[in-house]
Design a protein around this motif. Structure first.
Motif, PDB file in Angstrom:
ATOM      1  N   THR A 120      -5.555   9.489   7.632  1.00  0.00           N
ATOM      2  CA  THR A 120      -4.791   9.099   8.813  1.00  0.00           C
ATOM      3  C   THR A 120      -3.901   7.907   8.498  1.00  0.00           C
ATOM      4  N   LEU A 121      -2.676   7.961   9.012  1.00  0.00           N
ATOM      5  CA  LEU A 121      -1.757   6.820   8.939  1.00  0.00           C
ATOM      6  C   LEU A 121      -1.527   6.253  10.336  1.00  0.00           C
ATOM      7  N   HIS A 122      -2.296   6.739  11.307  1.00  0.00           N
ATOM      8  CA  HIS A 122      -2.136   6.252  12.677  1.00  0.00           C
ATOM      9  C   HIS A 122      -2.658   4.820  12.768  1.00  0.00           C
TER      10      HIS A 122
ATOM     11  N   LEU B  34      -0.678  -0.506  -4.575  1.00  0.00           N
ATOM     12  CA  LEU B  34      -1.751   0.351  -5.062  1.00  0.00           C
ATOM     13  C   LEU B  34      -2.578   0.987  -3.928  1.00  0.00           C
ATOM     14  N   GLY B  35      -2.112   0.813  -2.698  1.00  0.00           N
ATOM     15  CA  GLY B  35      -2.677   1.581  -1.600  1.00  0.00           C
ATOM     16  C   GLY B  35      -3.939   1.059  -0.952  1.00  0.00           C
ATOM     17  N   VAL B  36      -4.246  -0.244  -1.111  1.00  0.00           N
ATOM     18  CA  VAL B  36      -5.458  -0.783  -0.482  1.00  0.00           C
ATOM     19  C   VAL B  36      -5.162  -2.039   0.360  1.00  0.00           C
TER      20      VAL B  36
ATOM     21  N   ILE C  81      -1.798   6.059   1.487  1.00  0.00           N
ATOM     22  CA  ILE C  81      -1.738   7.421   0.976  1.00  0.00           C
ATOM     23  C   ILE C  81      -1.635   7.454  -0.549  1.00  0.00           C
ATOM     24  N   VAL C  82      -1.261   6.327  -1.162  1.00  0.00           N
ATOM     25  CA  VAL C  82      -0.956   6.281  -2.593  1.00  0.00           C
ATOM     26  C   VAL C  82      -2.095   6.796  -3.482  1.00  0.00           C
TER      27      VAL C  82
END
Length: 410
Positions: free
Chosen positions: A131-133, A304-306, A140-141
């Protein structure tokens, strides 16, 4: 806000509602909705559930502001409306932390993931569901792996174009995007585009789900699954635990799902970031005294997505450690020789937690030797040599040796 004594019978109903509104509800869900004295929901939910005989309340922002009012109604028929499955990134999971399950009746509908998988013929067990909500786009990376299939809940109508731009930027331009809008209702619409051809000005319904078939072009920035990422992944000023040492250090820290790490003297934040990449439930506190490095950690987390799972604590240890949540593991990469740092980390660590400390200076090594003598654990020296030009020939260039102390709290 907690409830300790269990009510005599369920009083709180959570109803998942789809784009087909009342027509899609089961008889039991409809009956529960009609029996409620108060119904909470978003504007769209309340419109889909109309007509309502109950008193209707719009969710506030943030939604948690309503929890106290809901809990105050304990024992009286109350209904919460949600989209699809309330326990899949929905209100159900939040409320269940406050109300005992025996006091809740839930009537879920198919989730957006289930509906999208049915439209596409994708097995959910082989698909990453994200989810990106209300969350950072770059989360998402880590999931952008060659050949992967992703189902992603969008924040709003701008999310698909933003994801397409990110894919192009990172070398996944030929990835196939399917946007599924308002699934299950009269306004359902589906369209497909490669990321590189995605029209950024296309008007998309706010309620949409994005399906991604990941295609990695040569040179794509695919995040490896192994520990010890190449140093080039991290923006740094030289204050970085190098890849080979980092891989050994992560192994010594022994990450497990849902664990909290303190990365003390975080530098570029590489240990904290790789700790979080090991499992999506892992979290880390990166403690860094210098503001420029703290800002750099934030950029590395974003890249890096975190970004939502590493919290940056700016200030020198041990003072900056006061009041922090107790860690399951601690890594000390800087400031080892500073008075009180090792002891503060040791004392804060949870039972059975791991403490790993690396030193390259004689002063840092002396501090580790003293701790080893007092507390036990294991001590080792790590050394890495890399081939490098020597005149017109090639020879070994030795990096500074690293002394590493590993200790498990009884």
């Amino acid at each position: 806000m907690t409830l300790h004594q269990q009510a005599a019978s369920p009083w709180l109903t959570i109803v998942g509602i789809g784009e087909d509104g009342r027509a899609g509800l089961s008889p039991a869900a409809s009956a529960a909705l009609d029996a409620a004295e108060v119904v909470w929901g978003g504007r769209r939910h309340l419109a889909l559930a109309a007509p309502l005989s109950a008193e209707a309340h719009l969710w506030p922002s943030p939604i948690s502001d309503a929890y106290e009012t809901i809990l105050a109604r304990r024992g009286r028929p109350t209904c919460l409306l949600a989209t699809g499955d309330p326990f899949h990134y929905g209100i159900g999971a939040e409320i269940a932390r406050l109300v005992p399950p025996a006091e809740i009746r839930a009537y879920p509908q198919p989730s957006a993931f289930s509906l999208a998988a049915a439209r596409l013929g994708w097995p959910i067990a082989e698909t990453a569901c994200l989810t990106l909500h209300g969350r950072a786009l770059t989360r998402i990376v880590p999931a952008l792996q060659p050949g992967a299939r992703l189902l992603v809940l969008s924040w709003d109508g701008t999310t698909p174009a933003a994801v397409a731009a990110l894919l192009v930027e990172r070398g996944f331009a030929r990835s196939r995007l399917t946007v599924l809008e308002a699934m299950g209702g009269p306004h359902e619409r589906i369209f497909v585009s490669e990321a590189v051809a995605f029209a950024s000005d296309r008007k998309i319904e706010p309620l949409n789900t994005l399906a991604i078939e990941v295609v990695a072009e040569p040179g794509a920035r695919v995040l490896p699954l192994a520990t010890g990422l190449d140093d080039g992944w991290f923006e740094n000023d030289g204050q970085l635990t190098k890849a080979e040492i980092r891989a050994v250090t992560l192994s010594a820290l022994a990450p497990f799902a849902g664990a909290l790490l303190w990365d003390v003297g975080a530098g570029a934040g590489s240990i904290a970031i790789e700790w979080c990449l090991r499992h999506p439930a892992n979290r880390a506190l990166a403690i860094e005294a210098r503001s420029d490095r703290a800002e750099r950690i934030g950029r590395n987390c974003e890249n890096l997505g975190v970004p939502e799972r590493v919290s940056i604590v700016e200030g020198p240890a041990p003072a900056a450690l006061a009041g922090l949540a107790p860690p399951d593991a601690v890594f000390i990469g800087g400031g080892i020789s500073r008075s009180g740092v090792l002891a503060a980390c040791r004392d804060a660590l949870r039972s059975s937690g791991r403490l790993v400390a690396n030193a390259v200076t004689l002063e840092g090594e002396a501090a580790l030797l003293a701790m080893f003598s007092e507390m036990g654990g294991s001590l080792r020296r790590l050394s890495v040599a890399k081939a490098a030009p020597v005149g017109g020939l090639t020879g070994w260039r030795q990096a500074m040796p690293v002394t590493q102390w590993v200790w498990t709290k009884p």
